[in-house]
Write a protein that holds these residues in place. Structure first.
Motif, short mmCIF file in Angstrom:
data_model
loop_
_atom_site.label_atom_id
_atom_site.label_comp_id
_atom_site.label_asym_id
_atom_site.label_seq_id
_atom_site.Cartn_x
_atom_site.Cartn_y
_atom_site.Cartn_z
N VAL A 561 0.84 -1.21 0.00
CA VAL A 561 0.00 0.00 0.00
C VAL A 561 0.87 1.25 0.00
CG1 VAL A 561 -1.70 1.30 1.33
CG2 VAL A 561 -1.90 -1.19 1.13
N LEU A 562 1.94 1.22 0.75
CA LEU A 562 2.84 2.38 0.84
C LEU A 562 3.51 2.65 -0.51
CD1 LEU A 562 4.03 4.47 2.80
CD2 LEU A 562 5.87 2.84 3.28
N LEU A 570 9.73 12.06 -0.10
CA LEU A 570 10.37 10.77 -0.33
C LEU A 570 11.20 10.31 0.85
CD1 LEU A 570 11.48 11.06 -4.08
CD2 LEU A 570 9.75 9.53 -3.12
N ASP A 571 11.77 11.25 1.56
CA ASP A 571 12.59 10.86 2.73
C ASP A 571 11.74 10.17 3.78
OD1 ASP A 571 14.75 11.96 1.50
OD2 ASP A 571 14.56 13.92 2.48
N LEU A 572 10.53 10.69 4.00
CA LEU A 572 9.64 10.07 4.98
C LEU A 572 9.26 8.65 4.55
CD1 LEU A 572 7.96 10.30 7.55
CD2 LEU A 572 6.13 11.34 6.17
N ILE A 577 9.72 2.66 4.89
CA ILE A 577 10.04 1.39 4.22
C ILE A 577 11.14 0.66 4.98
CG2 ILE A 577 11.02 0.39 2.13
CD1 ILE A 577 9.55 2.51 0.53
N LYS A 578 12.15 1.40 5.44
CA LYS A 578 13.22 0.78 6.21
C LYS A 578 12.69 0.14 7.48
CE LYS A 578 16.96 3.86 4.66
NZ LYS A 578 17.91 4.92 5.09
N GLU A 579 11.79 0.84 8.17
CA GLU A 579 11.23 0.29 9.40
C GLU A 579 10.44 -0.99 9.13
OE1 GLU A 579 8.93 3.42 11.03
OE2 GLU A 579 10.66 4.62 11.69
N SER A 606 18.19 6.57 -5.33
CA SER A 606 18.76 6.76 -3.99
C SER A 606 18.02 5.94 -2.94
CB SER A 606 18.74 8.25 -3.62
OG SER A 606 17.40 8.74 -3.65
N CYS A 607 16.70 5.82 -3.08
CA CYS A 607 15.92 5.00 -2.13
C CYS A 607 16.32 3.54 -2.22
CB CYS A 607 14.43 5.15 -2.42
SG CYS A 607 13.75 6.74 -1.88
N PHE A 608 16.46 3.04 -3.43
CA PHE A 608 16.88 1.65 -3.62
C PHE A 608 18.21 1.38 -2.92
CE2 PHE A 608 14.42 1.24 -7.87
CZ PHE A 608 13.25 1.01 -7.17
N ARG A 609 19.15 2.29 -3.17
CA ARG A 609 20.49 2.09 -2.62
C ARG A 609 20.48 2.18 -1.10
NH1 ARG A 609 24.13 6.81 -4.21
NH2 ARG A 609 22.69 7.72 -2.70
N ASN A 610 19.82 3.19 -0.55
CA ASN A 610 19.82 3.38 0.90
C ASN A 610 19.10 2.25 1.63
OD1 ASN A 610 21.14 5.78 0.40
ND2 ASN A 610 19.28 7.03 0.53
#
Length: 1396
Positions: A561-562, A570-572, A577-579, A606-610
């Motif tokens: 859903v997210l 995007l940072d939020l 997603i990490k949590e 950047s999201c994929f990598r982080n």
């Protein structure tokens, strides 16, 4: 990993099965009805709350009964599907359809399994009996090579007569037995299952049949052996023709169920053993306080019935209390009674001779009495009536449906209801048993239970599947008290099939050798024509709140859903997603969540990598024992791919431009070409580009070349053992990946050296990079040709790739061919973009020569130092062989480029009509296609192009005139026609003659003129055969045939055309015209010959041309013997061609035709053509020939047949003469119609293609072959010409008549008719006075004339006077009518005086 419904099979033609079983629906079905309609029901039809709060809707009104029956017909059928999915039976009444699966390609080109009708027919033997139930039982194979696999499937069918019959997949009756005189209500089967625990009783295989008051069980082992024996005996009987086969007897048990009103369905639980407590409890209930207890609990067979009073009944049959019953046949065999007694008692046999059938039907066999069995207990409910019962796979639970719309779950062992569902009227039920996958368990250090590690026993979960047809809902429930885990909208007319058994004939050993692909449950949807099954993950049974699996699945859903939302920050989202991914416990679920993240298109790089780096760091910080190696490696591989993506993007984003000037001289040096060779290459590419641009479709500029989303990049590549591989992707995706790496480099906008170093260090092999580079180069041909500077970039890139470590082995020169360069040559050979392929081949040749020179110098220096002369020799041999391969490839690509340029070219002619066959685009060429096309592949490609352009054969000669000028010894035929054609086509052909001449020069052998005409001839007739209405194709084919100069080729091609395409249609036309006795109408022509009447007329004319050409070739037999057969050479560059034999080679293999037989067919063809051309009536073509002549028709033209010879019967000659005179009259009528009809001549619509025949000459020629007097035909022709007023033509034609006297007599009558019309029918005063002055004999003779026979009465009297003088000249003076002719001269002169 949620519950899902999957389609695994389709019906090829389910409507055909419906039409067979329901004939009344076939009549009402419109012919254009769509067979697959989408389901009309959806989630909105019934609210979620309505499922459990309200009753289903009532059935539709009577007005919609017919429409409902067309969709719900499957509910009225007996349906059974084999658990191995290799057979389905649909039966109704007395009919049945057997469907078998076949692998076929769907409309989308995807291979899928489809059920097709394998057998259909009636199954009833006795009058009035109907099918009540059916079962498909797969039997295990006994062969060593396929132990445990299904061998064949037996179909068991129960009937209203009480018979149970066994059939093969082809509908062959194996066995029939009358077990009870009541209808067989249900058939059920139980197969062997390996016990999961030592305490579970192993169940025997059995087949059980339910009758209204009894249950019959047949032991599975004996049934298996009997069916195998029966099948073998049937096969032997079919081979020997003997029908009297004695089948083996069947042993069975029969229980008479008592103390119950009605039985609708039942379940055979199998053998059960009571525990000591249950044994004592049961004994106390039955025998009271003083009941005796046995030491060992007795084994019992348990049966549960559903019906009424009681609603559910439990029966227990003690093992050994009833002996197996043998039928009277078995007893007769055992006691060896007389054959008479045997025949009287063998009514259950399926093998009876025909004279025994009536007696057997009159006297049914005796039925064995049943052993009484009382109901032990039940669930009494006087108002509730049971409808069906379904036993769970582990025999512990059973689901029951009733007439109140309830589904009740029973505990089989305790005999109690433990759960109830409501709102399922007419519900259908089934079970799914899922075994846990041990690899999905999460390893926990503190968990020491047997289920906490991957080595413990697998757990088993059972799910109940309920189909509610009133609402079109399929639901999956976890048992016993679990929630609903799945719901699907499937339509209201489906059938849920749950076999409840597997393969019969297996045991504990054979069942472990091979795991069959079986379906526990299937849903048949007649509306969409598909068969579906339900997949349920094991973890859905774990409904405990503390279950980590359920928690993980909740997190995965939350993550999905997210990922679908469009967040502003995007940072939020990255933090959330990490949590989520860190909270997931199971490694398999973590991997699934990570894959769903990589599949998202909304997250940036950047999201994929982080996210991946965070998970990687977390895993590294954990203890080694609890870290999943697979997940750790997965994250590491993805990080490496992300790092590579980032590096390539940075290189492509740099502002890099090469300022080095580039000239033609630089290009020549780069490609190692001299100035002349470079100019030739540029000219060829320019022509190719120009012609391709003219035919190319609209192409929008693509600004995204070299750009690839990170999601797509990760989907294309996989990292394994420090090496990056490319997954199986399509050609377009392959090009997109190559463009991402190399497009900027090829344009000089990115550093080539840095890109190669980055890709090499990332783990991409040089061979893979070369493949990607060539795929980009060859697919972007238009951009490459527009920018010659890209050749320099390709040269640089290829040099760098070749210098990589594993690209070219140091020992390559000891091999015949370098694998590195062979890979590049193979890519060029397979490419259909010949311009780009030729350029890349030149670049590859140049780089290969450059590298080989360096390696040779290195070898040479080592050889001089080491005095190894032998090594130097080997090096030069390998070098020269590799160089020859490059030269051969360059020559082949140049030839292919010239040929492709020709095929791209188009004439500017505006044809009035273009066939759809001509509008189809030509396939693109490649060197590989030409090499695999055989010796005739090149000529065949040009012939297809000529067919699309529809050029005249003269155009080919026109382009070949320079070759003729170079060879003055060759005959110059048709030069005048060439000059005529030049004026017509020169303005429209454009550059085509030059391109054709260039192709001739490049392929002097493959495009030799006779070879090209032969292929054109064949191409046209092939295309005509696809659409016979296009008669002009056949006409054009004959034109090309006539242009073939070599008699051997011409004879062979004509004979192949006749045998392959013409003789069947020609014979069909002959028999049709002989049947109707006239020229047939359009409808009959289309039905029998496959073309319209107009097309058939042209077809017969072209057939006549073909046969005449064959005769001309055969007449020139002397010159043909002197003429040598052509030597079919091949150009040096194409000596390695392989593939089908060319048309010319096949033509040269043909035998010589038998001239008299061809002439015989030519006569028949002339007759048919005349009948169709002039629409003659009362003509039967075959009646013109005797029996010998008829028998010789349509035989092989090379064979010697017995043909008519000697004197012919006068009756035949008379009929033939009448026919020829009809033809001559019709021909003259068509040529000399009255002036007012000449503006729209009659022959115009009937001969739209080609020129018409000279019919008078053809009629005289036919008279010669048909033994009719030629003079009679000539005289009739002269008379007809005079009759139509064409006196000048008649006078010329009369010179060929031999019997002048008879002709004069006929013309005298014609003169009298003309004069009678002028004197008697004009009714003028002068005419009457002139008539009075004529001699009486002449007046009487004129009055006897009938001027109505004249076709042209407007002939001037002066012309008639010439005719009379002609008659006087022809008549001898002693002729009886000579005086009458003299009187006519006077009368004509008298008539002509007033007119002067």
């Amino acid at each position: 990993m949620a519950c899902s419904i999957v389609q695994f099979c389709y019906f090829q033609d389910l409507q055909a099965a419906r039409d067979f079983l329901f004939p009344h629906l076939r009549e009402e079905t419109p012919c254009g009805a769509v067979r697959r309609d989408p389901s009309k029901s959806n989630w909105e039809d019934d609210g979620w709350g309505a499922w459990e709060e309200t009753d289903p809707q009532e059935p539709e009104e009577e007005g919609n009964t017919c429409k409902t029956q067309k969709t719900s017909w499957l509910q009225d059928c007996v349906l059974s599907l084999s658990p191995t999915n290799d057979l389905m039976v649909i039966a109704r009444g007395q009919k049945a359809v057997f469907l078998v699966p076949k692998w076929k390609y769907s409309d989308k080109g995807k291979e899928e399994m489809q059920f097709a009708i394998g057998w259909s027919g009636s199954l009833n033997v006795e009058e009035g009996e109907r099918v009540t139930s059916a079962l498909c039982i797969p039997l295990a194979s006994q062969k060593r090579s396929s132990t445990g696999r299904p061998d064949w499937t037996c179909i068991v069918v129960g009937f209203t007569s009480g018979y149970v019959r066994f059939y093969t997949e082809n509908g062959v009756l194996l066995l029939a037995q009358l077990l009870n005189e009541d209808p067989a209500l249900q058939l059920k089967c139980r197969t062997s299952e390996i016990p999961r625990h030592p305490g579970v009783t192993e169940q025997n295989e059995e087949l059980s049949i339910l009758y209204p008051g009894a249950i019959v069980t047949i032991d599975g082992f004996s049934l298996f052996q009997s069916l195998r024996a029966c099948r073998n005996q049937v096969a032997k009987a079919a081979a020997s023709g003997n029908e009297n086969i004695q089948p083996p007897p069947l042993a069975y048990k029969k229980w008479g169920l008592q103390d119950i009103d009605t039985i609708i369905d039942y379940a055979s639980i199998g053998i059960m053993t009571l525990s000591p407590f249950d044994q004592m409890k049961t004994a106390s209930n039955i025998g009271g306080f003083n009941a005796a207890i046995k030491n060992s609990p007795p084994a019992m067979s348990q049966y549960i019935t559903v019906g009424s009073n009681p609603f559910t009944g439990f029966f227990y049959a003690l093992e050994g209390s009833s002996q197996p019953l043998l039928s009277h046949v078995a007893l007769a065999v055992a006691s060896k009674l007389t054959s008479a007694l045997f025949n009287a008692a063998s009514g259950w046999l399926g093998w009876k001779s025909k004279h025994e059938e009536e007696a057997v039907q009159k006297q049914k066999p005796k039925v064995e009495p049943a052993t009484p069995l009382a109901v032990r207990f039940g669930l009494p409910d006087s108002r509730r009536h049971g409808e069906s019962i379904c036993l769970s796979p582990c025999n512990t639970l059973a689901a029951v449906t009733d007439d109140f719309g309830r589904v009740i779950l029973l505990d089989v062992a305790r005999g109690i209801a433990i759960r109830m569902w409501k709102g399922y009227r007419d519900g259908q039920i089934g079970w799914i048993q899922i075994v846990e996958d041990l690899h999905e368990r999460v390893p926990e250090k503190a968990d020491f239970s047997p289920f906490g590690n991957t080595q413990g026993p697998s757990r088993v979960a059972q799910f109940l599947v309920i189909y509610a047809p009133r609402r079109g809902i399929l639901e999956v429930w976890s048992t016993q008290q679990g929630p609903r885990v799945g719901a699907f909208n499937v339509g209201k007319h489906c059938r849920l099939l749950y076999p409840g058994y597997k393969i019969m004939g297996l045991n504990n050993v054979t069942s472990q050798s091979w795991q069959p692909q079986t379906y526990q449950i299937c849903l048949v949807d007649p509306v969409s024509g598909s068969v579906k099954t339900v997949n349920v993950p094991f973890h859905l049974a774990l409904s405990d709140k503390k279950c980590e699996r359920a928690k993980d699945m909740h997190l995965v859903k939350k993550l999905a859903v997210l990922l679908k939302t469009r967040p502003p920050n995007l940072d939020l989202v990255e933090t959330q997603i990490k949590e989520l991914i860190l909270d997931i416990k199971y490694p398999a679920t973590k991997k699934q969540a990570l894959e769903s993240i990589f599949a998202s298109e909304r997250l940036p790089f950047s999201c994929f990598r982080n996210i991946t780096q965070t998970l990687m760091d977390t895993l590294k910080n954990q203890e080694l024992e609890s870290v999943d190696e697979g997940l750790l490696q997965f994250c590491a591989n993805k990080l490496k791919l992300l790092h590579l993506y980032e590096s390539v993007c940075q290189l492509n984003s740099l502002d890099f431009h090469s300022d080095t000037p580039f000239s033609d001289n630089d290009l020549a040096v780069l490609l190692r070409l001299d100035e002349k060779e470079l100019l030739k290459l540029q000219a060829l590419l320019e022509k190719y580009k120009e012609e391709k641009t003219r035919t190319a479709t609209v192409r929008f500029s693509d600004d995204k070349d070299g750009v690839l989303p990170v999601k797509t990049f990760l989907e294309y590549l996989e990292y394994e053992k420090d090496v990056i591989n490319i997954k199986k992707i399509s050609e377009e995706e392959y090009v997109a990946l190559g463009s991402f790496f190399f497009w900027k480099c090829l344009h000089g906008e990115s550093s080539t050296e840095d890109m190669c170093h980055t890709l090499e260090s990332a783990g991409l092999s040089p061979q893979l990079l070369l493949s990607l580079l060539l795929s980009v180069w060859l697919s972007k041909e238009k951009d490459i040709l527009d920018k010659p500077q890209s050749v320099c970039c390709l040269h640089t890139m290829l040099s760098l790739l070749s210098k990589m470590k594993v690209a070219i082995d140091e020992t390559w020169d000891s091999q015949p061919v370098s694998p590195w360069w062979q890979q590049m040559r193979m890519a060029c050979v397979q490419s259909e973009n010949n311009g780009a392929a030729l350029l890349s081949a030149h670049v590859g040749h140049s780089v290969a020569a450059q590298i080989s020179n360096i390696m040779t110098e290195k070898k040479f220096s080592q050889t001089v130092l080491g005095a190894d002369s032998e090594a130097l020799t080997d090096s030069w041999e390998a070098l020269s062989l590799d160089t020859e391969y490059w030269k051969l490839l360059l020559k082949q690509l140049e030839d292919c480029l010239i040929l492709q340029t020709l095929l791209h070219s188009k004439a500017n002619t505006s044809t009035s009509k273009v066939s759809l066959l001509q509008a189809e685009p030509l396939p693109r060429l490649s060197v590989k296609k030409l090499l695999e096309g055989g010796k005739g592949g090149i000529a065949d490609s040009v012939a297809k192009w000529i067919f699309k352009q529809d050029f005249s054969p003269e155009v080919l000669k026109l382009a070949n005139k320079e070759r003729d000028a170079e060879n003055p010894d060759e005959p110059k035929e048709g030069i005048n026609r060439d000059l005529l054609e030049v004026s017509e086509v020169d303005m429209n052909l454009g550059a085509i003659p030059d391109l054709l001449h260039l192709a001739y020069k490049q392929f002097p052998c493959s495009l030799e003129l006779d070879v090209l005409h032969a292929h054109c001839c064949w191409e046209y007739v092939v295309q005509w055969n696809k659409d016979p209405e296009e008669a002009r194709f056949f006409v054009r084919s004959i034109e090309h045939l006539k242009h073939i100069l070599n008699a051997h080729v011409q004879n062979g091609i004509a004979l192949m055309m006749w045998n392959t395409f013409l003789v069947k249609r020609f014979s069909a036309a002959t028999y049709l015209m002989d049947k109707v006795g006239k020229s047939p109408k359009d409808r009959l022509c289309r039905r029998d010959v496959g073309m319209s009447d107009t097309a058939m007329t042209s077809f017969l004319g072209s057939c006549l041309d073909l046969l005449q050409t064959l005769m001309e070739v055969e007449e020139a037999d002397v010159s043909r013997d002197e003429m040598q057969a052509p030597v079919l050479d091949t150009e040096d560059a194409w000596l390695t061609v392989e593939g089908p034999t060319s048309i010319v080679e096949l033509a040269l293999e043909q035998k010589h035709v038998h001239y008299p037989l061809v002439e015989h067919h030519s006569v028949l063809c002339s007759v048919l053509y005349a009948v169709m051309r002039f629409s003659l009536k009362a003509v039967k073509p075959l009646s013109l020939f005797d029996s010998k002549g008829k028998n010789a028709f349509f035989k092989d033209l090379t064979s010697i047949q017995l043909l008519p010879s000697g004197e012919m019967d006068p009756n035949f000659i008379s009929v033939r003469q009448q026919f020829l005179l009809k033809v001559v009259s019709a021909a003259v009528q068509a040529q000399h119609s009255v002036v007012k009809d000449r503006e729209s001549p009659e022959e115009a619509p009937t001969t739209p293609f080609g020129k018409d025949q000279d019919w008078p000459v053809l009629a005289v020629d036919l008279a010669h072959h048909l033994q009719v007097s030629e003079d009679v035909v000539r005289r009739h022709y002269v008379v007809e010409l005079y009759n139509y007023g064409a006196d000048h033509l008649g006078e010329e034609a009369s010179l060929q008549v031999h019997d002048k006297e008879v002709l004069a007599s006929q013309l005298l009558v014609l003169t009298g008719q003309r004069l009678a019309h002028a004197l008697l029918h004009a009714q003028t005063r002068g005419g009457m006075e002139l008539l009075a002055r004529l001699p009486p004999t002449l007046c009487t003779w004129l009055k006897a004339m009938n001027p109505q026979d004249l076709q042209n009465t407007e002939v001037p009297i002066a012309t008639t006077a010439k005719l009379v003088n002609k008659v006087i000249e022809l008549l001898p003076e002693n002729h009886g009518q000579y005086s009458l002719a003299l009187h006519l001269i006077e009368a004509v002169e008298a008539v002509s005086i007033p007119s002067l």
